[in-house]
Design a protein around this motif. Structure first.
Motif, short mmCIF file in Angstrom:
data_model
loop_
_atom_site.label_atom_id
_atom_site.label_comp_id
_atom_site.label_asym_id
_atom_site.label_seq_id
_atom_site.Cartn_x
_atom_site.Cartn_y
_atom_site.Cartn_z
N LYS A 238 -8.35 64.34 54.64
CA LYS A 238 -6.90 64.59 54.67
C LYS A 238 -6.34 64.69 53.25
O LYS A 238 -6.93 65.33 52.40
CB LYS A 238 -6.20 63.55 55.53
CG LYS A 238 -6.70 63.53 56.97
CD LYS A 238 -5.98 62.50 57.82
CE LYS A 238 -6.54 62.50 59.23
NZ LYS A 238 -5.90 61.48 60.08
N ASP A 239 -5.20 64.04 52.98
CA ASP A 239 -4.48 64.28 51.73
C ASP A 239 -4.98 63.37 50.61
O ASP A 239 -4.36 62.37 50.26
CB ASP A 239 -2.97 64.12 51.93
CG ASP A 239 -2.61 62.79 52.57
OD1 ASP A 239 -3.48 62.18 53.22
OD2 ASP A 239 -1.45 62.35 52.42
N VAL A 240 -6.11 63.75 50.02
CA VAL A 240 -6.71 62.95 48.96
C VAL A 240 -7.07 63.81 47.76
O VAL A 240 -7.10 65.04 47.83
CB VAL A 240 -7.99 62.21 49.44
CG1 VAL A 240 -7.71 61.34 50.65
CG2 VAL A 240 -9.11 63.21 49.75
N MET A 241 -7.34 63.13 46.67
CA MET A 241 -7.88 63.75 45.46
C MET A 241 -9.12 62.94 45.07
O MET A 241 -9.05 61.73 44.93
CB MET A 241 -6.84 63.72 44.34
CG MET A 241 -7.33 64.19 42.98
SD MET A 241 -6.01 64.00 41.74
CE MET A 241 -6.80 64.67 40.29
N TRP A 242 -10.25 63.61 44.95
CA TRP A 242 -11.51 62.95 44.57
C TRP A 242 -11.96 63.57 43.25
O TRP A 242 -12.15 64.78 43.15
CB TRP A 242 -12.56 63.16 45.66
CG TRP A 242 -13.89 62.51 45.40
CD1 TRP A 242 -14.29 61.85 44.27
CD2 TRP A 242 -15.02 62.48 46.28
NE1 TRP A 242 -15.58 61.40 44.39
CE2 TRP A 242 -16.06 61.77 45.62
CE3 TRP A 242 -15.25 62.97 47.56
CZ2 TRP A 242 -17.29 61.54 46.18
CZ3 TRP A 242 -16.49 62.74 48.14
CH2 TRP A 242 -17.50 62.04 47.46
#
Length: 426
Positions: A238-242
């Motif tokens: 979903k709404d993540v930054m990796w």
């Protein structure tokens, strides 16, 4: 400065003795692995009998072992992202280890192994199979330490992939260490091909020193900008930054050990940055009306320790996987990509081994055996300032058949003060 390791008896003609207990022979924080390249790392996969490690998305975000008094918390996503078309095939993963005991734990080792898939062969593995162990020398009560491993994938798939994280009280390569104190299994729900987005850009990359020193640390700083964030893939993270400081499997993990990370996010209209320490994932990036826009800036800093030199200088190419619309999109625009100067590194210390000059009578030897006692000395190179500490000493005599005799604590080390001798283990 001088540090001595007094060996015990060696019978016959060959021994491999891993002195993993030789810690901080001198006094400061410079850490050097003298002979990591000659270690044989066993990669026997454990049976998947552990509980789940959890994941950053919940509902269970960690594994707490009340018997071992250790908590393991993943700090990365549940989907592994690649873009084989652009050569992006690797990312770091992170595990936070917490000491829930009331006393300090020393000489913990974290091992990653057991890469399997629900069906067929695993497409995920360590970027370098020799990089499956990380040591935590000391962990105070309620203290945490994060260990990082670079993983690589060679194909996208919808199949689950698992690996195991284990924590040992001592180096698991030593026969006396025994079974893991605790461990857990982590699952990647699938491997996704993502696409590049020029709006996800790296504006600049800097390296804190152009002349890194063996055993020393340096910092890579990445300044970037994001495109407009979205909800991401509803069936994924979903709404993540990796983020990851490396995006290719050829990154030299045996020369450079990632030790800490920090992400600072400056959202549109905000005067203060949000700071995330020792995690690779920023969650809920479009929450509460403070979502990522094309004006969102971030600074990622990565601290590495130099373990050895290399035949060539690696190029720094980080990656950020960012939820955008209903997809995950990775960094698509880079500025200049700097290189790390590893080809010119030399060791700041020398190690010598000298056999005893005086006669030695072994306490117990068969008629067809003999014993040798010798001294190992580690010394700072001429003109090198400061003091050093050794990760480990590895002694590999040249032929087969020897045994390492630790009777009567004859194998000891002392530091430069010197302090009381401490017994070594074979």
């Amino acid at each position: 400065m001088e540090a001595k390791v007094r060996s015990a008896d060696f019978r016959s003609t060959r021994v491999r003795s891993i002195f993993a207990s030789v810690r901080r022979l001198l006094s400061l924080s410079l850490s050097i692995s003298l002979t990591g390249s000659i270690l044989t790392v066993l990669s026997i996969a454990p049976a998947f009998a552990y509980n789940t490690c959890g994941n950053v998305l919940g509902p269970t975000t960690e594994l707490s072992d009340n018997t071992a008094k250790i908590k393991i918390t993943p700090q990365h996503g549940t989907i592994f992202y690649i873009d084989s078309r652009r050569g992006i095939n690797a990312s770091y993963v992170a595990y936070k280890i917490t000491n829930t005991d009331t006393t300090t734990k020393k000489n913990l080792w974290v091992k990653i192994s057991g890469f399997t898939a629900t069906s067929g062969s695993s497409f995920i593995s360590l970027a370098n199979s020799a990089d499956n162990l990380q040591q935590i020398p000391s962990l105070a009560s309620s203290g945490t330490s994060t260990v990082y491993f670079l993983l690589a994938a060679n194909k996208a798939t919808t199949i689950d992939h698992q690996h195991t994280i284990e924590v040992f009280n001592g180096d698991p390569r030593l026969a006396g260490t025994g079974a893991a104190a605790t461990g857990c299994d982590y699952t990647f729900n699938r491997i996704d091909q993502t696409i590049a987005a020029n709006a996800n850009k790296v504006n600049s990359i800097s390296v804190s020193t152009t002349t890194p020193v063996l055993g020393g640390t340096f910092v890579i700083t990445v300044n970037g900008a994001t495109g407009t964030a979205g909800a991401g893939d509803a069936t994924g993270d979903k709404d993540v930054m990796w983020i990851s400081p490396a995006s290719v499997a050829s990154w030299p993990t045996r020369s450079l050990r990632l030790e800490s990370t920090q992400i600072q996010i400056k959202r549109l209209g905000k005067t203060v940055s949000d700071t995330f320490n020792n995690t690779l994932v920023v969650m809920e990036i479009d929450k509460n009306g403070s979502n990522f826009t094309s004006k969102t800036l971030y600074t990622a800093t990565y601290t590495f320790r130099v373990l050895s030199g290399a035949t060539s200088d690696p190029i720094v190419k980080p990656v950020a996987q960012i939820a955008s619309g209903t997809q995950m999109k990775h960094t698509g625009s880079y500025g200049t990509l700097p290189a790390i100067n590893l080809s010119g590194i030399s060791a700041p210390i020398t190690v010598t081994k000298v056999a005893a000059a005086t006669a030695y009578t072994p306490t117990a030897c068969a008629t067809n055996q003999f014993a040798v006692r010798y001294t190992i000395t580690a010394r700072l190179a001429s003109g090198t300032p400061g003091t050093v500490s050794l990760d480990e000493l590895v002694d590999v005599p040249p032929s087969a058949g020897s045994t390492f005799d630790t009777q009567a604590n004859q194998a000891t080390y002392s530091d430069a003060t010197p302090l009381t001798n401490v017994a070594l283990r074979a």
